[in-house]
Scaffold this motif. Structure first.
Motif, PDB file in Angstrom:
ATOM      1  N   VAL A 146       7.146  -6.951   7.675  1.00 14.22           N
ATOM      2  CA  VAL A 146       6.865  -7.428   6.320  1.00 14.22           C
ATOM      3  C   VAL A 146       7.029  -6.292   5.321  1.00 14.22           C
ATOM      4  N   LEU A 147       6.549  -5.112   5.671  1.00 17.63           N
ATOM      5  CA  LEU A 147       6.652  -3.959   4.774  1.00 17.63           C
ATOM      6  C   LEU A 147       8.105  -3.577   4.523  1.00 17.63           C
ATOM      7  N   LEU A 148       8.912  -3.477   5.569  1.00 13.31           N
ATOM      8  CA  LEU A 148      10.302  -3.047   5.407  1.00 13.31           C
ATOM      9  C   LEU A 148      11.163  -4.100   4.697  1.00 13.31           C
ATOM     10  N   ILE A 149      11.008  -5.353   5.066  1.00 17.57           N
ATOM     11  CA  ILE A 149      11.779  -6.408   4.415  1.00 17.57           C
ATOM     12  C   ILE A 149      11.354  -6.538   2.952  1.00 17.57           C
ATOM     13  N   GLY A 150      10.057  -6.461   2.712  1.00 17.41           N
ATOM     14  CA  GLY A 150       9.562  -6.520   1.344  1.00 17.41           C
ATOM     15  C   GLY A 150      10.052  -5.355   0.509  1.00 17.41           C
ATOM     16  N   TRP A 151      10.087  -4.171   1.109  1.00 17.39           N
ATOM     17  CA  TRP A 151      10.573  -2.991   0.384  1.00 17.39           C
ATOM     18  C   TRP A 151      12.037  -3.174  -0.021  1.00 17.39           C
ATOM     19  N   ALA A 152      12.851  -3.648   0.898  1.00 17.37           N
ATOM     20  CA  ALA A 152      14.275  -3.864   0.593  1.00 17.37           C
ATOM     21  C   ALA A 152      14.454  -4.919  -0.503  1.00 17.37           C
ATOM     22  N   MET A 153      13.751  -6.011  -0.383  1.00 13.74           N
ATOM     23  CA  MET A 153      13.910  -7.083  -1.362  1.00 13.74           C
ATOM     24  C   MET A 153      13.362  -6.693  -2.733  1.00 13.74           C
ATOM     25  N   LEU A 154      12.193  -6.087  -2.755  1.00 13.75           N
ATOM     26  CA  LEU A 154      11.594  -5.730  -4.041  1.00 13.75           C
ATOM     27  C   LEU A 154      12.314  -4.564  -4.704  1.00 13.75           C
ATOM     28  N   THR A 155      12.916  -3.679  -3.919  1.00 14.38           N
ATOM     29  CA  THR A 155      13.744  -2.622  -4.498  1.00 14.38           C
ATOM     30  C   THR A 155      14.972  -3.233  -5.161  1.00 14.38           C
TER      31      THR A 155
END
Length: 71
Positions: free
Chosen positions: A12-21
């Motif tokens: 969740v952290l990594l996918i969220g980081w990519a999407m929110l970036t």
């Protein structure tokens, strides 16, 4: 693989980081370094909310499962 809470939280952290970036970069028109920092900040908020939801639901489901097992 996804039965462990830590693995789910990191995903969740990594996918969220990519999407929110990506959102910060293209929708907000921020430069890459600022977009990455802001994306990381918001993904930590999302992952923290996810963790809290799993922890609070985990206790309820464990008590329900333990009471349903016949002895």
């Amino acid at each position: 693989m996804f039965k462990h809470r830590r693995v789910r939280l990191v995903c969740v952290l990594l996918i969220g980081w990519a999407m929110l970036t990506a959102v910060e970069r293209w929708a907000e028109q921020k430069p890459w370094p600022a977009a990455m920092v802001n994306g990381l900040l918001w993904s930590c908020v999302v992952a923290g909310t996810w963790w809290f939801a799993e922890v609070t639901q985990g206790r309820a489901s464990r008590t329900v499962r333990s009471s349903e097992t016949p002895e």
